[in-house]
Design an enzyme around this catalytic site. Structure first.
Site, PDB file in Angstrom:
ATOM      1  N   ASP A  19      -1.405   2.691  -6.248  1.00  0.00           N
ATOM      2  CA  ASP A  19      -2.326   1.869  -7.044  1.00  0.00           C
ATOM      3  C   ASP A  19      -1.644   1.197  -8.227  1.00  0.00           C
ATOM      4  OD1 ASP A  19      -4.377   2.843  -5.358  1.00  0.00           O
ATOM      5  OD2 ASP A  19      -4.506   4.642  -6.589  1.00  0.00           O
ATOM      6  N   LYS A  75       0.528  -3.162  -6.187  1.00  0.00           N
ATOM      7  CA  LYS A  75       1.526  -3.671  -5.236  1.00  0.00           C
ATOM      8  C   LYS A  75       0.995  -4.855  -4.431  1.00  0.00           C
ATOM      9  CE  LYS A  75       2.017   0.361  -3.252  1.00  0.00           C
ATOM     10  NZ  LYS A  75       1.221   1.209  -4.140  1.00  0.00           N
ATOM     11  N   GLY A 107      -4.959   0.731   0.085  1.00  0.00           N
ATOM     12  CA  GLY A 107      -5.931  -0.321  -0.199  1.00  0.00           C
ATOM     13  C   GLY A 107      -5.265  -1.318  -1.114  1.00  0.00           C
ATOM     14  N   HIS A 108      -5.055  -2.523  -0.629  1.00  0.00           N
ATOM     15  CA  HIS A 108      -4.364  -3.527  -1.430  1.00  0.00           C
ATOM     16  C   HIS A 108      -5.327  -4.671  -1.723  1.00  0.00           C
ATOM     17  CE1 HIS A 108      -0.210  -2.045   0.136  1.00  0.00           C
ATOM     18  NE2 HIS A 108      -0.750  -1.250  -0.755  1.00  0.00           N
ATOM     19  N   THR A 155      -7.802  10.925   1.598  1.00  0.00           N
ATOM     20  CA  THR A 155      -8.746   9.819   1.750  1.00  0.00           C
ATOM     21  C   THR A 155      -9.667  10.044   2.953  1.00  0.00           C
ATOM     22  OG1 THR A 155      -7.154   8.624   3.121  1.00  0.00           O
ATOM     23  CG2 THR A 155      -7.112   8.153   0.763  1.00  0.00           C
ATOM     24  N   ARG A 198     -10.157   6.784 -10.551  1.00  0.00           N
ATOM     25  CA  ARG A 198      -8.764   7.215 -10.695  1.00  0.00           C
ATOM     26  C   ARG A 198      -8.604   7.889 -12.046  1.00  0.00           C
ATOM     27  NH1 ARG A 198      -6.881   1.278  -9.023  1.00  0.00           N
ATOM     28  NH2 ARG A 198      -7.280   1.421  -6.792  1.00  0.00           N
ATOM     29  N   GLN A 221       1.122   3.485  -0.936  1.00  0.00           N
ATOM     30  CA  GLN A 221       1.133   4.674  -1.818  1.00  0.00           C
ATOM     31  C   GLN A 221       2.266   4.530  -2.846  1.00  0.00           C
ATOM     32  OE1 GLN A 221       0.892   5.577   1.903  1.00  0.00           O
ATOM     33  NE2 GLN A 221      -1.193   5.020   1.488  1.00  0.00           N
TER      34      GLN A 221
HETATM   35  P1  IMP Z   1      -4.019  11.044   2.573  1.00  0.00           P
HETATM   36  O1  IMP Z   1      -2.929  10.010   2.538  1.00  0.00           O
HETATM   37  O2  IMP Z   1      -5.348  10.466   2.948  1.00  0.00           O
HETATM   38  O3  IMP Z   1      -3.643  12.233   3.403  1.00  0.00           O
HETATM   39  O4  IMP Z   1      -4.216  11.593   1.067  1.00  0.00           O
HETATM   40  C1  IMP Z   1      -3.226  12.378   0.413  1.00  0.00           C
HETATM   41  C2  IMP Z   1      -3.169  12.059  -1.083  1.00  0.00           C
HETATM   42  O5  IMP Z   1      -2.644  10.744  -1.253  1.00  0.00           O
HETATM   43  C3  IMP Z   1      -4.529  12.051  -1.778  1.00  0.00           C
HETATM   44  O6  IMP Z   1      -4.362  12.519  -3.103  1.00  0.00           O
HETATM   45  C4  IMP Z   1      -4.920  10.595  -1.801  1.00  0.00           C
HETATM   46  O7  IMP Z   1      -5.803  10.292  -2.864  1.00  0.00           O
HETATM   47  C5  IMP Z   1      -3.558   9.963  -2.023  1.00  0.00           C
HETATM   48  N1  IMP Z   1      -3.465   8.594  -1.514  1.00  0.00           N
HETATM   49  C6  IMP Z   1      -3.323   8.212  -0.234  1.00  0.00           C
HETATM   50  N2  IMP Z   1      -3.233   6.886  -0.159  1.00  0.00           N
HETATM   51  C7  IMP Z   1      -3.290   6.410  -1.406  1.00  0.00           C
HETATM   52  C8  IMP Z   1      -3.199   5.089  -1.971  1.00  0.00           C
HETATM   53  O8  IMP Z   1      -3.024   4.080  -1.282  1.00  0.00           O
HETATM   54  N3  IMP Z   1      -3.284   5.030  -3.330  1.00  0.00           N
HETATM   55  C9  IMP Z   1      -3.425   6.130  -4.113  1.00  0.00           C
HETATM   56  N4  IMP Z   1      -3.508   7.371  -3.637  1.00  0.00           N
HETATM   57  C10 IMP Z   1      -3.441   7.513  -2.291  1.00  0.00           C
END
Ligand code: IMP
Length: 442
Positions: A13, A16, A40-41, A129, A305, A224
């Site tokens: 976040d 990017k 999410g962009h 997520t 956040r 990420q």
């Molecule tokens: P997962 O990728 O859904 O398995 O989530 C694992 C961790 O990564 C969690 O804390 C999510 O909130 C975080 N996370 C996954 N994708 C993003 C992103 O694009 N931005 C911020 N946090 C993310």
């Protein structure tokens, strides 16, 4: 540009999407190389806002290929919806390329994601997520995953889907849940959605390396951020993919020596979604103020956040681990008028731990274990903030010379502490709310 990686230096976040969109101006292809629709962009073009989860942010630029690379995980239903949505908005999707080596997120992966999270005790939940990312990468590592390319071979696909469903049922049973999924129906649903994606499918590394040979520009778009990386991040509060620059090569099929620039995106403060440690977190009104002013709510899950001061221990480590050559500093407008700002430049740890780990009592680089991080106290420097600026004030900013002196000092502090230069500054959502410092990045 030749071949550039753009990646997050914090917990995702960082902004990017917008920076990718700016750099994509010169790119012939924008490539996602890891993660899936957990990302999410957001891109704002004029009065239109695009929220993308899987399709690379370059899709809004004409004549740019948007490649979803080998290292990604694709929920085919989500991707189909995203492509349809882009078409409805009048955006051409003919340039979307999907790697035949990418793995597919199946509905049972999403279910297992929920069950695995629910099965963890408080304090151990990752706060995923819920998009099935972890279970899909688990199948990939266990060598039982379904890949895009399998869509071309119905008998193989049927067998893999049946195995996948059966495995998922066994796993769910261990959580005391009977999954009601019909194998044949799952196969038919996947075939139906897969048929809409097959026209986009290619051997992505073949395509990308051919482009490199022809001297085309390629932008590798990280999702990420460094501290969500499965190795470098705050494990186990991380995602299941490698988000660091090293993986851009593995996840795209472009050799490491073909990459010549690595841009790290740094948000002017720190945020984190989900669970896990956060040394500079602000749990007070100021944290709430930054959250509101910065619209710090997840693009994917809409979760608030957590917000905190800029942590240069993280950014310094990120610059080192990723060989970052340039920084893009985002959201500086959010901090305007905040008075004195604190910037973390080190972590103080107790002498006993320092001796046991062979470390200095003030750590300059991020600790490898959360137990040690829990004992770390941020060391702050106080800096004078810049005054409040109206939209009109920001509109007048056309170059470095138009910036308030305090903001220039903030940038200087970052550059000195992390040993990389800020080449691009972003102070709003729109493309025009960006300046190149010293005219180096487009
Ligand atoms: P997962 O990728 O859904 O398995 O989530 C694992 C961790 O990564 C969690 O804390 C999510 O909130 C975080 N996370 C996954 N994708 C993003 C992103 O694009 N931005 C911020 N946090 C993310």
């Amino acid at each position: 540009m030749a071949c550039t990686i753009l990646m997050g230096t914090q917990w995702g976040d960082e902004g990017k999407g917008k920076v990718t969109d700016i750099l994509a101006r010169e790119a012939d292809a924008v490539v996602r190389y890891q993660g899936g629709n957990n990302a999410g962009h957001t891109i704002v073009v004029g009065d239109r806002t695009f929220k993308l989860h899987l399709v690379p942010s370059g899709v809004v630029r004409e004549n740019t290929l948007s490649v979803i690379g080998d290292g990604t995980v694709i929920d085919p239903w989500v991707l189909r919806t995203e492509i349809r949505h882009l078409n409805d908005l009048g955006i051409s999707t003919g340039g979307i390329v999907i790697s035949d080596r990418a793995h597919l997120i199946m509905p049972y992966h999403r279910m297992l994601d929920g069950l695995q999270e629910a099965g963890k005790k408080e304090g151990r939940k990752v706060g995923t997520t819920g998009r099935g990312i972890g279970p899909c990468y688990q199948d990939k590592a266990a060598r039982v995953g379904i890949r895009m390319g399998d869509l071309r071979y119905p008998e193989l696909l049927r067998e893999k889907v049946c195995n996948g469903v059966q495995n998922a049922k066994k796993l769910a049973k261990a959580f005391g849940v009977d999954l009601e999924i019909d194998e044949e129906q799952t196969f038919r649903d996947l075939t139906e959605v897969g048929n809409t994606l097959i026209p986009h499918m290619r051997d992505a590394p073949l395509l990308l390396n051919d482009m490199i040979e022809k001297g085309k520009n390629i932008l590798l778009e990280g999702a990420q951020g460094t501290f969500l990386d499965i190795d470098r991040g705050t494990y186990p509060f991380v995602t299941s993919s490698s988000c660091t620059a090293g993986y851009a090569s593995a996840g795209s099929g472009i050799g490491p020596l073909d990459i010549d620039r690595i841009v790290g995106v740094v948000k002017a403060y720190t945020t984190r979604v989900g669970e896990g440690p956060f040394p500079t977190e602000l749990k007070d009104d100021l944290g709430k103020h930054i959250q509101d002013r910065g619209h710090e709510f997840g693009t994917t899950t809409n979760r608030p956040r957590r917000c905190g001061w800029l942590d240069l221990v993280m950014v310094r480590s990120s610059v080192q681990w990723n060989s970052i050559t340039d920084l893009a500093l985002t959201k500086v407008d959010v901090l305007s008028g905040s008075g004195t700002l604190m910037v973390c430049t080190g972590y103080r740890i107790p002498r006993k731990e320092a001796e046991e780990h062979g470390l200095a009592t003030v750590m300059r680089y991020f600790p490898s274990h959360l137990e040690l991080l829990a004992k770390a106290e941020p060391v702050y420097v106080k800096v004078k903030g810049w005054g409040d600026m109206t939209d009109e004030d920001w509109r007048m900013v056309k170059g470095k010379d138009d910036l308030p002196g305090e903001l220039l000092e903030y940038m200087g502090l970052i550059e000195r502490e992390v040993n990389a230069d800020v080449k691009l500054l972003s102070f709003g959502k729109g493309r025009e709310q960006t300046i190149s410092i010293d005219g180096d990045l487009p």
